[in-house]
Design a protein around this motif. Sequence first.
Motif, short mmCIF file in Angstrom:
data_model
loop_
_atom_site.label_atom_id
_atom_site.label_comp_id
_atom_site.label_asym_id
_atom_site.label_seq_id
_atom_site.Cartn_x
_atom_site.Cartn_y
_atom_site.Cartn_z
N GLN A 299 0.82 -1.21 0.00
CA GLN A 299 0.00 0.00 0.00
C GLN A 299 0.85 1.27 0.00
OE1 GLN A 299 -3.63 0.65 0.20
NE2 GLN A 299 -3.47 -1.33 -0.81
N ALA A 300 1.90 1.29 0.83
CA ALA A 300 2.76 2.46 0.89
C ALA A 300 3.50 2.68 -0.43
CB ALA A 300 3.77 2.33 2.04
N ASP A 301 3.98 1.58 -1.03
CA ASP A 301 4.69 1.68 -2.31
C ASP A 301 3.77 2.24 -3.39
OD1 ASP A 301 6.54 0.42 -0.79
OD2 ASP A 301 6.91 -1.24 -2.18
N ARG A 306 2.07 6.60 -6.95
CA ARG A 306 1.02 7.51 -7.42
C ARG A 306 1.45 8.96 -7.21
NH1 ARG A 306 -4.20 6.27 -7.98
NH2 ARG A 306 -4.17 8.36 -8.92
N THR A 307 2.08 9.24 -6.06
CA THR A 307 2.52 10.60 -5.75
C THR A 307 3.58 11.06 -6.76
OG1 THR A 307 2.10 10.22 -3.40
CG2 THR A 307 3.51 12.09 -3.98
N GLY A 309 3.65 10.27 -9.79
CA GLY A 309 3.06 10.48 -11.11
C GLY A 309 2.62 9.23 -11.83
N ALA A 310 2.71 8.06 -11.19
CA ALA A 310 2.25 6.83 -11.84
C ALA A 310 0.73 6.86 -11.99
CB ALA A 310 2.67 5.61 -11.03
N SER A 311 0.26 6.51 -13.14
CA SER A 311 -1.18 6.51 -13.40
C SER A 311 -1.83 5.25 -12.84
CB SER A 311 -1.43 6.59 -14.91
OG SER A 311 -0.98 5.39 -15.55
N PRO A 312 -3.17 5.26 -12.64
CA PRO A 312 -3.85 4.03 -12.21
C PRO A 312 -3.61 2.86 -13.16
CG PRO A 312 -5.30 5.92 -11.94
CD PRO A 312 -4.08 6.41 -12.67
N GLY A 313 -3.53 3.19 -14.47
CA GLY A 313 -3.28 2.11 -15.44
C GLY A 313 -1.92 1.48 -15.23
N SER A 314 -0.91 2.27 -14.87
CA SER A 314 0.42 1.72 -14.60
C SER A 314 0.40 0.80 -13.39
CB SER A 314 1.43 2.87 -14.38
OG SER A 314 1.56 3.67 -15.54
N ILE A 315 -0.29 1.23 -12.34
CA ILE A 315 -0.41 0.39 -11.15
C ILE A 315 -1.12 -0.93 -11.50
CG2 ILE A 315 -1.32 0.24 -8.81
CD1 ILE A 315 0.93 2.29 -9.16
N LEU A 316 -2.17 -0.83 -12.30
CA LEU A 316 -2.90 -2.02 -12.73
C LEU A 316 -1.96 -2.99 -13.44
CD1 LEU A 316 -5.83 -3.31 -13.26
CD2 LEU A 316 -5.63 -2.27 -15.50
N ARG A 317 -1.15 -2.48 -14.38
CA ARG A 317 -0.25 -3.35 -15.15
C ARG A 317 0.87 -3.93 -14.29
NH1 ARG A 317 -1.50 0.72 -18.89
NH2 ARG A 317 0.38 1.93 -18.34
N ILE A 318 1.31 -3.17 -13.27
CA ILE A 318 2.37 -3.68 -12.38
C ILE A 318 1.93 -4.96 -11.69
CG2 ILE A 318 3.55 -3.22 -10.19
CD1 ILE A 318 3.79 -0.28 -11.10
N PHE A 319 0.73 -4.94 -11.10
CA PHE A 319 0.28 -6.11 -10.34
C PHE A 319 -0.22 -7.22 -11.26
CE2 PHE A 319 0.38 -2.84 -7.12
CZ PHE A 319 0.92 -3.53 -6.03
N MET A 320 -0.72 -6.85 -12.42
CA MET A 320 -1.07 -7.89 -13.40
C MET A 320 0.18 -8.64 -13.85
SD MET A 320 -4.06 -6.46 -15.94
CE MET A 320 -4.04 -8.02 -16.84
N THR A 321 1.28 -7.90 -14.02
CA THR A 321 2.54 -8.54 -14.42
C THR A 321 2.97 -9.57 -13.39
OG1 THR A 321 3.28 -6.57 -15.63
CG2 THR A 321 4.98 -8.14 -14.93
N SER A 322 2.89 -9.20 -12.12
CA SER A 322 3.30 -10.12 -11.06
C SER A 322 2.46 -11.39 -11.08
CB SER A 322 3.16 -9.42 -9.70
OG SER A 322 3.57 -10.29 -8.66
N GLY A 323 1.13 -11.25 -11.24
CA GLY A 323 0.26 -12.43 -11.27
C GLY A 323 0.44 -13.25 -12.54
N THR A 405 -6.23 2.65 -5.30
CA THR A 405 -5.68 3.10 -4.02
C THR A 405 -5.46 4.61 -4.03
OG1 THR A 405 -4.57 0.97 -3.69
CG2 THR A 405 -3.74 2.85 -2.41
N GLN A 406 -5.93 5.26 -2.96
CA GLN A 406 -5.74 6.71 -2.80
C GLN A 406 -4.48 6.95 -1.96
OE1 GLN A 406 -7.57 8.96 -4.37
NE2 GLN A 406 -8.79 7.27 -5.25
N PRO A 407 -3.53 7.76 -2.46
CA PRO A 407 -2.26 7.97 -1.76
C PRO A 407 -2.45 8.47 -0.31
CG PRO A 407 -2.10 8.80 -3.99
CD PRO A 407 -3.53 8.43 -3.77
N ALA A 408 -3.32 9.44 -0.12
CA ALA A 408 -3.50 10.00 1.23
C ALA A 408 -4.01 8.94 2.20
CB ALA A 408 -4.48 11.18 1.16
N GLU A 409 -4.96 8.15 1.78
CA GLU A 409 -5.50 7.10 2.65
C GLU A 409 -4.44 6.06 2.97
OE1 GLU A 409 -8.44 6.73 4.12
OE2 GLU A 409 -9.09 8.68 3.40
N ALA A 410 -3.62 5.70 1.97
CA ALA A 410 -2.63 4.66 2.18
C ALA A 410 -1.51 5.12 3.09
CB ALA A 410 -2.05 4.24 0.80
#
Length: 414
Positions: A299-301, A306-307, A309-323, A405-410
Motif C-alpha cells: 500500500q505504501a509503495d 502515485r505521488t 506520477g504513476a497513473s492508475p493504469g500503470s499500477i494495474l499493469r504492475i500487479f497484473m505482471t506479477s500475477g 488506491t488513494q495515496p492519502a489514505e494509504a
Amino acid sequence: MRLPFSLFVGLRYTRAKRRNHFISFISLISMIGIALGVMVLITVMSVMNGFERELRDRILGMAPHVLVQGLGTPIEDWQALEQKVKEHPEVIGASPYVQTESMFRFQGRERFGMVQGVLPNKIGEVSIVKDNMLTGSFDEIKPGEYNIILGASIARSLGLNLGDKVSLLILKETRVSMAGLSMRAKRFTVTGIFETRSEADKSLAFIHMDDAAQLLRQEGVTALQLKTNNVMNVYDINYQVSELLNHQYFVTDWTRQHETLFNAIDMEKKIMFILLTFIIAVAAFNIVTSLVMLVTEKQADIAILRTLGASPGSILRIFMTSGIINGLIGTLAGVILGVLLALNLPDIVNWVETAFGISVFPQDVYFVNFLPTELIVDDVIKIGLSAFAISILATLYPSWKASKTQPAEALRYE
C-alpha cells in the motif's frame, strides 16, 4: 534494453522477498496448482485420444468404411462394380462378400453369429483380420474345401481348435415341418482363428465366397465393402460414390452403425476437459489470494508511486505482471510435465505391472488390455492457452483494486 515502467516494477515485485512469507507460499502453491492441473489435463486427454484411436482402429479396421449393396438383389457383376468405385480417388480398397446369419455347433454346444464368404486375396484390402491371426492362415480357405476362420471368442466358447470340425447351420435355410424346425447344415474344418479385440471376435467367421454362395444357392455377392483414405470423411465419400454409380445401388457407411459410439467418446472428452479445467480455475484462485495480500503489503509503495506520477493504469499493469508471471511459470511447467508424462505413461504402467506383479488392464476383462496414449499438439496448445487465460483473468480484480488506491489514505498511518 530498457523495460517499460510497469513491467520493470512488476518483475521487481515478483523477484523481491516478501516481508510476509505466507504471500510467497501462496504464490508457490498457485504455480504448483496450475502446473498440476495442466499436467493432469494433458495426460487425461492423451489417454482418451489413445483409447479413441484404439477403438477406431479395431472397430473400423473390421467394419467397412463404405458399403455398396444391390437394391434388394445380389450384385452379380461385382468386378465391374469394383472397377467403377475405384475411380473415386478416396477409395483405396474393395472386397466382395456373401453374408448370412448362422449357428455354429460343436459337441453339443451352440453359438449364433454371422458368416462372411470372402476372397482371401481381397479381404486384406479392407480389413485388419489377416494381420490379427492367432493361429492358421487365411490362405487355407479355398473353394470346395469347406474351411473356416473363426473369431477367438467363438472358438473359446465352443472349445474349438485348429483341425476341429464345426457344423454350420444356415438360418436362412430354416424350414418348418411336422418334425419341427430344420436348418441346412454343413461341416467345416477350422483352419484359422483371429483376434482383433473387437466385437467381430464374438460374432464373425469367414469362409470362401464360393462355398458361401453354394450353401445359400445364391448368384452374385451380398455387397462390396470399400476402404477409404479418410475414415472420418465417409459421409461425403458415401454421397460421391452413390453419384458415381448413378444411384443404382444402396450405398451406406460405418456411421450408420458406430456413429453413436464415437459421438459418446467425443462428448466424454469435452466433459472431461471442462471438469479438469476447474482444477486450473481453483489453482488460479490462489493467484487472486496472493495478489490481494501483495496489494495490501505494498500500500505504501503504491501511494508513493502515485505521488510520483504513476497513473492508475500503470499500477494495474504492475500487479497484473506479477500475477501473470506466476500463471506463465505454472502453465509452462505443467505443459512440460504433461507432455513427458503422456509420452511415457505406457512404459510407467508396464513398469508398475512388472514391479508389483499386477495387471492394471486384464486381457479377459477389458477391450483394450494396455494403456494407450496419443499426444495431439492442438490439445496441448488449447490446454496451455486456456490455463494462461484463466491466470490472466485471476489478476484483474486485485490489480484493479490496487489501481484505485488513494495515496492519502494509504499513507495516513505510515
